[in-house]
Design a protein around this motif. Structure first.
Motif, PDB file in Angstrom:
ATOM      1  N   ILE A  99       0.987  -1.151   0.088  1.00 16.10           N
ATOM      2  CA  ILE A  99      -0.011   0.115  -0.068  1.00 16.10           C
ATOM      3  C   ILE A  99       0.898   1.127  -0.046  1.00 16.10           C
ATOM      4  O   ILE A  99       2.082   1.144   0.380  1.00 16.10           O
ATOM      5  CB  ILE A  99      -1.111   0.026   1.129  1.00 16.10           C
ATOM      6  CG1 ILE A  99      -0.286  -0.117   2.533  1.00 16.10           C
ATOM      7  CG2 ILE A  99      -1.985  -1.029   1.073  1.00 16.10           C
ATOM      8  CD1 ILE A  99      -0.889   0.038   3.951  1.00 16.10           C
ATOM      9  N   THR A 100       0.340   2.348  -0.331  1.00 13.93           N
ATOM     10  CA  THR A 100       1.009   3.690  -0.281  1.00 13.93           C
ATOM     11  C   THR A 100       0.174   4.578   0.618  1.00 13.93           C
ATOM     12  O   THR A 100      -0.873   4.795   0.519  1.00 13.93           O
ATOM     13  CB  THR A 100       0.899   4.145  -1.769  1.00 13.93           C
ATOM     14  OG1 THR A 100       1.487   3.404  -2.765  1.00 13.93           O
ATOM     15  CG2 THR A 100       1.902   5.538  -1.840  1.00 13.93           C
ATOM     16  N   LYS A 106       5.642   3.495   1.293  1.00 19.31           N
ATOM     17  CA  LYS A 106       4.988   2.393   0.913  1.00 19.31           C
ATOM     18  C   LYS A 106       5.235   1.471   1.778  1.00 19.31           C
ATOM     19  O   LYS A 106       6.178   1.402   2.622  1.00 19.31           O
ATOM     20  CB  LYS A 106       5.543   1.546  -0.430  1.00 19.31           C
ATOM     21  CG  LYS A 106       5.198   2.506  -1.849  1.00 19.31           C
ATOM     22  CD  LYS A 106       5.747   1.705  -2.875  1.00 19.31           C
ATOM     23  CE  LYS A 106       5.245   2.630  -4.226  1.00 19.31           C
ATOM     24  NZ  LYS A 106       3.771   2.867  -4.468  1.00 19.31           N
ATOM     25  N   TRP A 132      -9.060  -0.946   4.458  1.00 16.46           N
ATOM     26  CA  TRP A 132      -9.077   0.313   3.653  1.00 16.46           C
ATOM     27  C   TRP A 132     -10.264  -0.056   2.456  1.00 16.46           C
ATOM     28  O   TRP A 132     -10.794  -1.185   2.542  1.00 16.46           O
ATOM     29  CB  TRP A 132      -7.737   0.070   2.737  1.00 16.46           C
ATOM     30  CG  TRP A 132      -6.490   0.657   3.501  1.00 16.46           C
ATOM     31  CD1 TRP A 132      -6.177   0.206   4.595  1.00 16.46           C
ATOM     32  CD2 TRP A 132      -5.580   1.576   2.736  1.00 16.46           C
ATOM     33  NE1 TRP A 132      -4.849   0.970   4.607  1.00 16.46           N
ATOM     34  CE2 TRP A 132      -4.426   1.773   3.748  1.00 16.46           C
ATOM     35  CE3 TRP A 132      -5.445   2.356   1.648  1.00 16.46           C
ATOM     36  CZ2 TRP A 132      -3.441   2.342   3.573  1.00 16.46           C
ATOM     37  CZ3 TRP A 132      -4.422   2.941   1.498  1.00 16.46           C
ATOM     38  CH2 TRP A 132      -3.353   3.084   2.385  1.00 16.46           C
ATOM     39  N   VAL A 134     -10.703  -0.283  -0.232  1.00 12.02           N
ATOM     40  CA  VAL A 134      -9.978  -1.100  -1.547  1.00 12.02           C
ATOM     41  C   VAL A 134      -9.753  -2.539  -1.374  1.00 12.02           C
ATOM     42  O   VAL A 134      -9.875  -3.126  -0.514  1.00 12.02           O
ATOM     43  CB  VAL A 134      -8.856  -0.246  -1.917  1.00 12.02           C
ATOM     44  CG1 VAL A 134      -8.715   1.049  -2.080  1.00 12.02           C
ATOM     45  CG2 VAL A 134      -7.604  -0.730  -0.951  1.00 12.02           C
ATOM     46  N   GLN A 138      -6.148  -4.317  -6.677  1.00  7.00           N
ATOM     47  CA  GLN A 138      -6.265  -2.529  -7.205  1.00  7.00           C
ATOM     48  C   GLN A 138      -6.234  -1.828  -5.788  1.00  7.00           C
ATOM     49  O   GLN A 138      -7.339  -1.366  -5.363  1.00  7.00           O
ATOM     50  CB  GLN A 138      -7.659  -2.651  -7.952  1.00  7.00           C
ATOM     51  CG  GLN A 138      -7.542  -3.331  -9.349  1.00  7.00           C
ATOM     52  CD  GLN A 138      -8.747  -3.125  -9.876  1.00  7.00           C
ATOM     53  OE1 GLN A 138      -9.742  -3.502  -9.488  1.00  7.00           O
ATOM     54  NE2 GLN A 138      -8.600  -2.556 -11.199  1.00  7.00           N
ATOM     55  N   ASP A 140      -5.467   1.081  -5.232  1.00  7.01           N
ATOM     56  CA  ASP A 140      -5.231   2.528  -5.319  1.00  7.01           C
ATOM     57  C   ASP A 140      -6.545   2.914  -5.883  1.00  7.01           C
ATOM     58  O   ASP A 140      -6.930   4.099  -5.970  1.00  7.01           O
ATOM     59  CB  ASP A 140      -4.256   3.144  -6.367  1.00  7.01           C
ATOM     60  CG  ASP A 140      -2.821   2.916  -5.613  1.00  7.01           C
ATOM     61  OD1 ASP A 140      -2.551   3.362  -4.424  1.00  7.01           O
ATOM     62  OD2 ASP A 140      -1.733   2.457  -6.294  1.00  7.01           O
ATOM     63  N   SER A 198     -10.692   6.851  -7.830  1.00  3.16           N
ATOM     64  CA  SER A 198      -9.567   7.363  -7.157  1.00  3.16           C
ATOM     65  C   SER A 198      -9.911   7.779  -5.803  1.00  3.16           C
ATOM     66  O   SER A 198     -11.129   8.119  -5.429  1.00  3.16           O
ATOM     67  CB  SER A 198      -9.053   8.533  -7.774  1.00  3.16           C
ATOM     68  OG  SER A 198      -9.583   9.772  -7.561  1.00  3.16           O
ATOM     69  N   PHE A 199      -9.048   7.883  -4.894  1.00  6.19           N
ATOM     70  CA  PHE A 199      -9.350   8.290  -3.398  1.00  6.19           C
ATOM     71  C   PHE A 199      -9.903   9.891  -3.345  1.00  6.19           C
ATOM     72  O   PHE A 199     -10.737  10.146  -2.462  1.00  6.19           O
ATOM     73  CB  PHE A 199      -8.173   8.352  -2.486  1.00  6.19           C
ATOM     74  CG  PHE A 199      -7.686   6.911  -2.136  1.00  6.19           C
ATOM     75  CD1 PHE A 199      -8.460   6.425  -0.763  1.00  6.19           C
ATOM     76  CD2 PHE A 199      -6.980   5.801  -2.443  1.00  6.19           C
ATOM     77  CE1 PHE A 199      -8.148   5.257  -0.177  1.00  6.19           C
ATOM     78  CE2 PHE A 199      -6.816   4.733  -2.029  1.00  6.19           C
ATOM     79  CZ  PHE A 199      -7.436   4.391  -0.858  1.00  6.19           C
ATOM     80  N   ARG A 243      -7.199   8.723   1.928  1.00  5.85           N
ATOM     81  CA  ARG A 243      -6.464   7.622   1.783  1.00  5.85           C
ATOM     82  C   ARG A 243      -5.817   7.398   3.166  1.00  5.85           C
ATOM     83  O   ARG A 243      -5.344   8.370   3.966  1.00  5.85           O
ATOM     84  CB  ARG A 243      -4.893   7.790   0.894  1.00  5.85           C
ATOM     85  CG  ARG A 243      -4.105   6.655   0.780  1.00  5.85           C
ATOM     86  CD  ARG A 243      -2.839   7.070   0.074  1.00  5.85           C
ATOM     87  NE  ARG A 243      -3.264   7.199  -1.418  1.00  5.85           N
ATOM     88  CZ  ARG A 243      -3.187   5.971  -2.161  1.00  5.85           C
ATOM     89  NH1 ARG A 243      -2.891   4.891  -1.867  1.00  5.85           N
ATOM     90  NH2 ARG A 243      -3.697   6.451  -3.608  1.00  5.85           N
ATOM     91  N   ASP A 244      -5.756   6.047   3.701  1.00  5.56           N
ATOM     92  CA  ASP A 244      -5.383   5.595   4.963  1.00  5.56           C
ATOM     93  C   ASP A 244      -6.093   6.518   6.221  1.00  5.56           C
ATOM     94  O   ASP A 244      -5.586   6.497   7.478  1.00  5.56           O
ATOM     95  CB  ASP A 244      -3.774   6.055   5.363  1.00  5.56           C
ATOM     96  CG  ASP A 244      -3.292   5.282   6.420  1.00  5.56           C
ATOM     97  OD1 ASP A 244      -3.435   4.359   6.883  1.00  5.56           O
ATOM     98  OD2 ASP A 244      -1.959   5.883   6.964  1.00  5.56           O
TER      99      ASP A 244
END
Length: 356
Positions: A99-100, A106, A132, A134, A138, A140, A198-199, A243-244
């Motif tokens: 994950i990023t 990462k 997450w 997601v 995939q 992201d 996308s996020f 994200r996160d």
């Protein structure tokens, strides 16, 4: 009760449980083995909320007792902590994905693909699982839109239920099919399966939904990021889609003396229940009687957030801006200054929510 390690057969996988009689919730006498048995009892539903999703573990290795606290970013000291990276030493059946983080760094996170992984994590002291939105590979692309209705001081779960019922109408008008659950605390979470985006787009969709809900219920709901502006209203925490920034999974255990759990609900139940109705003690019976009431969510056809994104763009055309990101984020494109309105020297009208 056994005082030495035991081996549990979890859907055909042997999982070692150390110190099975260790008490995690003293007031209820709930042990580590009790928690494992709880998770097995609701296993199909528990796994469905985590399956192949990168997951942060919220670990309380000493159990839950008065005065214990979570370690923070500013102060690494505490009795509990979040583990975002997969432990280096893990069974071969614990799957992982890269994950990023918002910083660009990462890491390798666990992605539960079997119930044994949940029990293994519980053996490490994990109570809440934070997946997450997601699904690997995939990682992201967001495929689950989540709306967090967070009661502010002066409001409670009853206020969140009123907001949730109106939120259902808002999302339905935007072509989205939402499903509610208790947070395990005073709030309500509403999830929806979506076509991958996308996020940034997922967050913008959440902002648009929150703004419309606040427009309809201005005395009850707010999207103001700054606490000084929220008042006694339900806050739609749009940054939970950043994200996160994660929410507890269905069936996760909240670290409170009552051992409440995050309970999937039907919409008919929303105005009738209370968070205290759903605990490690009571949930297994409910599950035996009704199964996972969120099973239809996971089998539902993913919906498009295009209507919500058009609503967001309409807001921009009327003078609104993006909203502030969480403080640990780098400066994001289109983001307003991260200065609370009382400390701004310029006009802060961009934080208002005109009708869109």
């Amino acid at each position: 009760m056994a005082t030495t390690a035991v081996q549990l057969d979890v859907a055909g996988i042997e999982v070692r449980l150390s110190s099975p009689d260790k008490i995690y919730f003293a007031e209820l006498g709930i042990s580590k083995l009790d928690l494992a048995n709880y998770a097995i009892g609701v296993g199909e539903g528990f796994l469905a909320g985590l399956r192949m999703r990168p997951t942060t573990l919220e670990r309380w290795p000493g159990g839950v007792r008065e005065g214990m606290r979570m370690a923070t970013r500013a102060d690494g000291k505490g009795d509990a902590f979040y583990q975002k990276r997969a432990p280096e030493k893990r069974p071969e059946w614990v799957d992982v994905a890269e994950i990023t983080f918002p910083s660009g760094r990462k890491a390798t996170a666990i992605i539960p693909s079997n119930l044994a992984t949940i029990i293994w994590a519980m053996n490490l002291g994990t109570l809440r699982f934070h997946p997450w939105p997601v699904t690997a590979p995939q990682v992201d692309l967001v495929d689950q839109l989540r709306i967090d209705l967070d009661p502010q001081p002066g409001t409670d779960f009853a206020d969140a239920t009123v907001a949730a019922l109106e939120l259902r109408e808002v999302m339905g008008e935007l072509g989205l099919e939402p499903y509610p659950k208790t947070s395990g605390g005073r709030g309500i979470h509403v999830f929806c399966m979506i076509e991958p985006v996308s996020f940034v787009d997922a967050r913008h969709a959440a902002i648009a939904i929150g703004r419309e809900l606040a427009r309809r219920m201005p005395d009850r709901v707010t999207v103001d990021w700054w606490k000084e502006n929220r008042g006694e209203r339900i806050f739609v925490d749009f940054n939970q889609m950043a994200r996160d920034r994660l929410m507890a999974s269905p069936y996760s255990v909240r670290p409170v003396p009552q051992a409440r759990v995050s309970a999937p609900l039907t919409w008919d139940e929303v105005p009738q229940v209370h968070p205290d109705d759903f605990t490690v003690v009571t949930m297994p019976q409910r599950y035996r009687e009704r199964g996972d009431v969120w099973a239809p969510l996971y089998s539902s056809k993913p919906q498009s957030v295009e209507q919500a994104l058009r609503r967001y763009e309409l807001g921009l055309s009327m003078g609104l801006t993006d909203m502030p990101y969480p403080p640990e984020y780098p400066k994001m494109p289109g983001e307003p200054p991260r200065v609370q309105p009382s400390k701004q020297k310029r006009d802060d009208s961009q934080y208002s929510s005109p009708s869109v």
